[in-house]
Design an enzyme around this catalytic site. Sequence first.
Site, PDB file in Angstrom:
ATOM      1  N   SER A   1       0.853  -1.177   0.000  1.00 35.70           N
ATOM      2  CA  SER A   1       0.000   0.000   0.000  1.00 35.70           C
ATOM      3  C   SER A   1       0.895   1.235   0.000  1.00 35.70           C
ATOM      4  O   SER A   1       2.018   1.207  -0.510  1.00 35.70           O
ATOM      5  CB  SER A   1      -0.919  -0.038   1.218  1.00 35.70           C
ATOM      6  OG  SER A   1      -1.811   1.039   1.206  1.00 35.70           O
TER       7      SER A   1
ATOM      8  N   VAL B   1      -7.734   3.723  10.577  1.00 36.52           N
ATOM      9  CA  VAL B   1      -6.513   3.971   9.802  1.00 36.52           C
ATOM     10  C   VAL B   1      -6.801   4.637   8.463  1.00 36.52           C
ATOM     11  O   VAL B   1      -7.917   4.608   7.966  1.00 36.52           O
ATOM     12  CB  VAL B   1      -5.724   2.664   9.574  1.00 36.52           C
ATOM     13  CG1 VAL B   1      -5.302   2.063  10.894  1.00 36.52           C
ATOM     14  CG2 VAL B   1      -6.549   1.661   8.773  1.00 36.52           C
ATOM     15  N   GLU B   2      -5.759   5.207   7.876  1.00 37.44           N
ATOM     16  CA  GLU B   2      -5.795   5.923   6.599  1.00 37.44           C
ATOM     17  C   GLU B   2      -6.906   6.971   6.582  1.00 37.44           C
ATOM     18  O   GLU B   2      -7.652   7.119   5.621  1.00 37.44           O
ATOM     19  CB  GLU B   2      -5.948   4.937   5.430  1.00 37.44           C
ATOM     20  CG  GLU B   2      -4.756   4.005   5.305  1.00 37.44           C
ATOM     21  CD  GLU B   2      -4.598   3.437   3.910  1.00 37.44           C
ATOM     22  OE1 GLU B   2      -4.999   4.112   2.937  1.00 37.44           O
ATOM     23  OE2 GLU B   2      -4.030   2.354   3.793  1.00 37.44           O
ATOM     24  N   GLY B   3      -7.004   7.712   7.671  1.00 35.90           N
ATOM     25  CA  GLY B   3      -8.019   8.741   7.825  1.00 35.90           C
ATOM     26  C   GLY B   3      -9.197   8.194   8.597  1.00 35.90           C
ATOM     27  O   GLY B   3      -9.908   7.307   8.116  1.00 35.90           O
TER      28      GLY B   3
ATOM     29  N   ARG C   1      -5.704   3.361  -0.247  1.00 31.66           N
ATOM     30  CA  ARG C   1      -7.006   3.397   0.428  1.00 31.66           C
ATOM     31  C   ARG C   1      -8.038   2.592  -0.352  1.00 31.66           C
ATOM     32  O   ARG C   1      -8.941   1.991   0.233  1.00 31.66           O
ATOM     33  CB  ARG C   1      -7.465   4.853   0.567  1.00 31.66           C
ATOM     34  CG  ARG C   1      -8.740   5.021   1.373  1.00 31.66           C
ATOM     35  CD  ARG C   1      -9.226   6.454   1.379  1.00 31.66           C
ATOM     36  NE  ARG C   1      -8.387   7.324   2.182  1.00 31.66           N
ATOM     37  CZ  ARG C   1      -7.795   8.426   1.741  1.00 31.66           C
ATOM     38  NH1 ARG C   1      -7.941   8.779   0.478  1.00 31.66           N
ATOM     39  NH2 ARG C   1      -7.054   9.166   2.528  1.00 31.66           N
TER      40      ARG C   1
END
Length: 754
Positions: A162, A452-454, A330
């Site tokens: 990722s 995670v990731e925002g 994402r």
Amino acid sequence: MWLLILLIIAVCFIFYVKEVRLKLVSSPALAYFKRALPQLSQTEREAMEAGDTWWDASLFSGKPDWSQWLQTGKPALSERELDFIEHELAELMAMLDESQICTNGDLPPEVWQYLKEKGFFAFIIPEKFGGRAFSAQANSAIVAQIATRSLSTAVTVMVPNSLGPAELLLHFGTPQQQQAWLPKLADGSALPCFALTSLDAGSDAGGITDFAVVCKQEFEGEMTLGLKVTWQKRYITLAPVASVLGLAFKVYDPDQLLSETTELGITCALIPTDHNGVEVGPRHDPMGLAFMNGTTRGEGVFIPMHWVIGDVDGIGKGWRMLVSCLSAGRGISLPALSAGTAQLSARSSTAYCSVRRQFKQPLWRFEGVQAALGRVAGLSYSIEATRQNTAMAIDLNKSPAVITAIAKYHLTEMARIAINDAMDLHGGKAIQRGPLNYLALHYQGMPISITVEGANILTRNLMIFGQGATRCHPYVLKEMAAAQEQDADIALQQFDKVFVQHLAHSSKTFLKATFNGLTCGVFSSAPVAGEVAYYYKTLTWYSQILAVLSDLAMLVLGGKLKLQEMRSARLGDMLSQLYLGSCVLKKFEDDGRQRSDLPLLHYAMHFHLNAFEQAYSGFIDNFAPNGLKTLVKRWFMPFGPGIGGPSDQLITELCHSLYHNKLTLARVSNLCDTSGHTGLEALEQAFKLFPKCEQGLQKFERWQKAYQAKLLALSTEEQLALAVEECILDEEERELLVSWFESSRQALSVDEQG
């Protein structure tokens, strides 16, 4: 104000002629739009410029081209990818015991070695560097399948594939950097992590306090231009075991060694973790899961300039690098985890509700159970549809920031619903941890995907509509560019042209939405015939409603809209449900319009369209003036909301299809391999045996009820033998029931301590 706006739109349409550009916009109007249009920060501007649009722009325009959507391609895997799944992935799955992994706090050494040797960390690395060069579709499918068995392993695999060193090097690294690092990352001799989040800056990457100062210092015996970096990062997955650290920080040049500018912006660099001054701090404990997550820090650590990704040309370009790569990660990682969790929930819950009996009936025959079970299956179908189509966008070399934000937020939230329902359906079995349990650790780990990731609150309230309103709208970005033009004459000329086009577009869309409201969309076109065509027509109608409301919101609120997060989030919800519904329809077509899929499709479409209607109603209630709320709602939906949620009849039909049509269950659980997991294997065995012995079981239970007192002192085996003697059962039925009672006991058993 509202009536005036509606009147202006209608008048503009009446006077709009296709080949004539009316000069309606004067300097005062342009000045108003300069004030009203949302102002973008530098980081927001870079995010806009780094990403692109895809199907989201078509939905936002109010005129989705369904034929084009269905022709974008069918998600598929290559022979090489299928072979990897059949062999390497199957062997890995047999090695995984999530209960033992979490008890030990780490993957077994043999699993770590296998992941490195077989290229599980090299999906995105080209073959010329020794990587697998898999498609996003394969990357997503592999991580999803691992996630059905072990979230700890799935997270471990997904991170290097990722956002991180490999992807940043591929897009922005120099040839020398690529050659130095990518072969090591491919063969597992270098294990990467990427550190962005710090104590004072998480979602607000622009607020990073980690910094570096441009300087010269002796390095490897020579005076070298480089950076002195100070950082303190947390929540960094793989940091405790990584050998190369990807790092984001702000660069300052007080001595102006690189330029006359002192503040050079966010920058990314690769630093070996054994480099002098790099500290790897203690591990975190993320919800009891065993993937490596922890801290890293350094103070005044000197690194040469060629460790900056892109070398000196990469200084200050880190944020652009990150946002251009983030959408791909994402769009793969979190949807994959969501699909794995949902499909495990669907497979296990369907089987459990057949094996587990109460009041002489399998659980699934109770309507309350059907409501939860139907929801698990319907949402699993939608999650898989969105996972596949979002990964396909990445394979088409798109970087659709809005689409991937929608997928991340809504798929993790739907997976959360699915695992919650699965826990309810399993009752006491679900909450006892141990090797026989297959849900508890997924339930524990669900908040990780949400965070995670925002974090999901950020994703929903700031990103989806916040970026979609400007990136996806056919005219707003052009109007903003014109409004920011320094030359007043050029600005007015450009703005006039675009704004008149905008008004014409909006007025047409307004009238189409009004007409479709009066006719319930029946005159809209659809690319298919039959009962599914209605959904295409409804989505077109709802797309027009979203386009009109978005224009009104931006006109009335201007730059304040992005600050009014609850209102903008509802518009984002409307856009999201249109995309999710589109993915469901496309999956149905891609899978060959199977009749066994219809109950799943109907459930998913009713769920998403009803969610759109709720967001629509909530937006109007909190946006329109009190006296106009009912008028605005009825204007576009004069007969009220077109679709309610899934009906009781639909839910019952879906549950019957799950149990009487193997294809229906396979469609929502094809990624869930039950072999090799003690608890799942026992459940699956009992589930498959039940239809063969159901008729005999019913006869046996009726006989038991009639002679209950006589049978109290007898064991089940003795009762079965007596039933044969009295010609209630034949010998084949008795043998099947012996196997059934034994397999069901194993399937329903839980782990015990001591």
